[in-house]
Design an enzyme around this catalytic site. Sequence first.
Site, PDB file in Angstrom:
ATOM      1  CB  CYS A 159      97.219  76.929 -87.788  1.00  0.00           C
ATOM      2  SG  CYS A 159      98.070  76.201 -89.262  1.00  0.00           S
ATOM      3  N   GLY A 181      67.596  65.068 -97.506  1.00  0.00           N
ATOM      4  CA  GLY A 181      67.865  64.367 -96.459  1.00  0.00           C
ATOM      5  C   GLY A 181      67.325  62.965 -96.621  1.00  0.00           C
ATOM      6  CB  CYS A 234      98.339  79.962 -91.671  1.00  0.00           C
ATOM      7  SG  CYS A 234      96.810  79.046 -90.936  1.00  0.00           S
ATOM      8  CB  CYS A 270      94.863  74.573 -91.331  1.00  0.00           C
ATOM      9  SG  CYS A 270      94.884  76.154 -90.602  1.00  0.00           S
ATOM     10  CB  CYS A 294      96.947  76.147 -94.352  1.00  0.00           C
ATOM     11  SG  CYS A 294      98.247  76.251 -92.863  1.00  0.00           S
TER      12      CYS A 294
END
Lengths: 258, 290
Positions: free
Chosen positions: B238, B29, B241, B263, B269
Amino acid sequence: MTEETLLSARGLSLHFGKVPALVNVDADLWPGEVLAVVGESGSGKTTLLNVLSGRMRADSGVTWYRDPQSRLHDVHAMPAPALRALHRSDWGFVHQNPRDNLRMSVSAGGNVGERLMAAGNRHYGNIREAAIDWLAQVEIDPARVDDMPRTFSGGMLQRLQIARTLVTHPRLVFMDEPTGGLDVSVQARLLDLIRSLVARLNIAVVLVTHDLAVARLLAHRIMVMQRGEVVETGLTDQVLDDPQHAYTQLLVSSVLQA
Amino acid sequence: MNGYNFAYLDEQTKRMIRRALLKAVAIPGHQVPFGSREMPLPYGWGTGGIQVTASVLGAADTLKVIDQGADDTTNAVSIRRFFARTAGVATTTDTNEATIIQTRHRIPEKALREDQIIVYQVPQPEPLSKLEPSRAETRRMHALAEYGSMHVRLYEDITRFGHVAISYDYPVMVNHRYLMAPSPIPAFDNPKMHMMPALQLFGAGREKRIYAIPPYTDVRSLDFDDHPFRTTRAPQCCALCGADDSYLDEVVTDDQGGRMFVCSDTDHCETRQAEGHTGTGEPVVKEAAE
């Protein structure tokens, strides 16, 4: 006094080039005491405040601070993280211009809560409650907790700054001309507020002012400075009613008697 | 490709970037400065990510590049073709096959594995930049772990909107120590960073910073005790899908208020569609648009 000092300085000296800002200054502050530093502009008042609070280094001399566990710390030899932690918790600094200290793009509640969050408080409800409580204590309508500081008047901003500073219950607060730039009636209210808060919370204050009336109203003891030197020191009433040094006499006599 | 070193950058530059990467992995980080180079694409298009990818890329790697989750947008196609030409590596759109995934603003829906590296393109590496304009001061705040002011931003959001309204680039604490900007991925993707088996590398080209999250590192989104972090997604399925758990893009289909939710991760997807999942295929009927 038998009690131990909260803050002591011995032999502080500081020159800006050839200009002496502090010349061999000694100062003591006891817990719960208000010490006023008065003098004309350029006499080294604010420099003394900055040196005492560790924001500036002196050329020579030491400043000791006694923490709640009664341990002594040399303010200028402290590691930076410890000094910054001290400034966030045990100490407070009230600036002449509240805009220097406040976040102008953050609501009043956020401003008051910042020190709590910096101290590790992570409960939104508690922070907000404390903020509302403190706004009430400094006589700001708690309904304005979500308003931006830019919608506040000068006197309200100064009171908001005081709430923001006192929310972590500091033991020592440095104030640099807290009433400067405010009109007389607002000044009077603010002084009244500071006096009652300081007395109730037992806070020690180092107060820098050029206004003898402010010193008379708030301070227990007074230090008179001229060209970086402390020319007279003692109980406020004693110094102002019976000034011994020529400069103090001049200062006292130059105040218009209302 | 003739005239260029493998993966475009010269070896000295790659070594410099790898040294920065090693340091970044060692301090999860923490932002490590590096000598960012001019790349043959504009700032903001992934100059940081492309340099990191070039430095970790080997001849045997398979590269996948996504932009907002999609493999078929200009940015993703260009960067993929760039490395296909300058390094001759295999490229793919399949998350499973890839060993290195360079991404802009998304983490793939499919969980990543230990043998994969994900490289993020970062426009602004400094999470405190909106609160504290001075870089010298923010460096000091990182050094002393003074992150209280970041919560002021969350406090303001809760006060104003009733919840934290940061929807992307939601600040995270890495390994209980450093506050980090996760690049502008949606807050929806933040939980995926926590204990991720894959190595996560972040490159900011304009700001000249590299940082990293090693595999299996604790990554926490900032929150309050009484307002815990939560993710949001569009409440639809979605349209292609039928997925009800993936992050959705809203696609405007006409000027009558018609729109479609699909998606944002195109590979996810397409995989689902190949498995036989189908959505309505229809745009959402406009609601209250008189």
